[in-house]
Design an enzyme around this catalytic site. Sequence first.
Site, PDB file in Angstrom:
ATOM      1  N   HIS A 106       0.673  -1.495  -0.017  1.00  0.00           N
ATOM      2  CA  HIS A 106      -0.095  -0.103   0.028  1.00  0.00           C
ATOM      3  C   HIS A 106       0.941   1.213   0.102  1.00  0.00           C
ATOM      4  CE1 HIS A 106      -3.574  -2.434   0.333  1.00  0.00           C
ATOM      5  NE2 HIS A 106      -3.551  -2.705   1.355  1.00  0.00           N
ATOM      6  N   HIS A 179      -9.673   2.131   0.173  1.00  0.00           N
ATOM      7  CA  HIS A 179      -9.324   1.161   0.944  1.00  0.00           C
ATOM      8  C   HIS A 179     -10.522   1.128   2.176  1.00  0.00           C
ATOM      9  CE1 HIS A 179      -7.737  -2.483   3.395  1.00  0.00           C
ATOM     10  NE2 HIS A 179      -6.744  -2.422   2.644  1.00  0.00           N
ATOM     11  N   GLU A 318     -11.702  -3.490  -3.092  1.00  0.00           N
ATOM     12  CA  GLU A 318     -10.648  -2.427  -3.808  1.00  0.00           C
ATOM     13  C   GLU A 318     -10.311  -2.575  -5.252  1.00  0.00           C
ATOM     14  OE1 GLU A 318      -7.034  -2.882  -0.814  1.00  0.00           O
ATOM     15  OE2 GLU A 318      -8.706  -4.364  -0.238  1.00  0.00           O
TER      16      GLU A 318
HETATM   17  C1  GAL Z   1      -5.601  -5.138   1.969  1.00  0.00           C
HETATM   18  C2  GAL Z   1      -4.527  -6.411   1.683  1.00  0.00           C
HETATM   19  C3  GAL Z   1      -4.575  -7.295   3.030  1.00  0.00           C
HETATM   20  C4  GAL Z   1      -4.201  -6.407   4.209  1.00  0.00           C
HETATM   21  C5  GAL Z   1      -5.105  -5.236   4.196  1.00  0.00           C
HETATM   22  C6  GAL Z   1      -4.679  -4.114   5.172  1.00  0.00           C
HETATM   23  O1  GAL Z   1      -5.706  -4.536   0.999  1.00  0.00           O
HETATM   24  O2  GAL Z   1      -5.410  -7.253   0.739  1.00  0.00           O
HETATM   25  O3  GAL Z   1      -3.873  -8.383   2.717  1.00  0.00           O
HETATM   26  O4  GAL Z   1      -2.858  -5.838   4.037  1.00  0.00           O
HETATM   27  O5  GAL Z   1      -5.192  -4.399   3.178  1.00  0.00           O
HETATM   28  O6  GAL Z   1      -4.418  -4.623   6.373  1.00  0.00           O
END
Ligand code: GAL
Length: 353
Positions: A106, A179, A318
Amino acid sequence: MSIQRQLFGTLTDGRKVYAYTLRNENGMTVKILNYGGVLAELRVPDRNGCMTDVIGGYDCLDSYVRGDGYQGALIGRWGNRIARGAFTLEGKAYSLFINNGVNHLHGGEYGFNTKLWDVTEIDGDEPSLVLHILSPDGDEGYPGNLDLTVTYQLTAQNGLSIRYVATTDQTTVLNLTNHTYFNLRGYASGSVHPLILWLDADTYLPTDDTLIPTGELRSVEGTPFDFRTPKTVGQDIGADDVDLKQAGGYDHCLNFRGGATQEPVKRGELYDPESGRVMELFTNQPCVQFYSGNFLTNKEFPFKGGYGQAPQTLLCLETQHMPDSVNHENFTNCVLKPGEVYDFFTEYRFSVK
Ligand code: GAL
C-alpha cells in the site's frame, strides 16, 4: 446539496485535519478527511429509510495515524503488494520500503493514506470534494513527480464516486485505490458472511504464503472464488482451499471479464437481505481486491463508538490493477509515462430491494 467542514484533529506537527460532510437531497451523507483522503462515515438508508453508517473507521485522528488497517484511506502509489519491494522499469532497478513481512504494501511507510491533501469544495445538487497532492520524484522510492487529483462525489442517485487523475514527468508505475471497509448491515453489526456478493470476474490470482501472486491467472470455475452467480460471502469462505487457508479468508485479486474498460461498467453488487441495502460497484478498473477483513484484530484501535475490531465483520472491494504487476509481464499494465493521463473511476451506488 451541502458541505460542512469541522475540525477533526491536529497532527503532532500542528497541521489541522478537517472532516467534510457531504449531503445529497436524499439525506445520504459521507464524511471525508483531508488526512489520507479517508472516508470516515457513510450513512445510507435501509428499506425503511433508516440511515446507518455502513463503513469502518475511528472516532479520533490518532487511530487513523497509528492504526494499521488503512481504514477508508486513499492508497498509493501502489495498492496491495510488490514482492520484496523491488522492480525494474526501463532497465533501472528500484527498491521500496518493506512494511509487510518481506514485501512492500500500500505505498510504503508514508503512503498517500498518511498525506494531508489540499481540498477544494464544490457544492451543488451532487456535492464533490476535490483532493490534490504532489508526490515528489523519489517519494517512497518511486520515480517521477506525480500530480494527483482525487474527486469524491455524492450523486443524486445515492452513488459515491471516486475519480483518480494523475500525470507524471518520468516513466513510473501507479496503482491507486481506496481502502474502505463495508458492512451493509452497519459497520458494528457483526459478520459479513450473510451478505450476498456478485462479481463479474472470471479469473483470480492465487498467491504464495506472503500474499504475492504466483503469476497464474486461474479460472474461478469450480473454486470458492466464483461469484459470477451471487452467493453469500460465507458460503465457501471456510472451504478446504489452499488460497483461502493461506490468507485466512478472501484476500485476493479477482479479474473482471475482459479487463479494463473505457467507460465505467457495473462489475459487482453486494446485498444485505436483512436491511435491504444494495451496493452496486461500477468501475473502469480491470480488477478488484476482495478482502474479507481477516486481519481486523487490533484491540488497541476500536472503531467508532468503541466497537471492537473483529475479523470478517467488514469487507473491502478495492478496485485496482493486479498486485505486483510490476513484476509480471502477463499482468495488467501499470506503467504511466509523461504525456499520458492515469484516469480511473469507481462508484459505489446504494439502493434497496
Ligand atoms: C488489504 C490487503 C490485505 C491487508 C489489508 C490491510 O488491501 O489485501 O492483505 O494487507 O489491506 O490490513
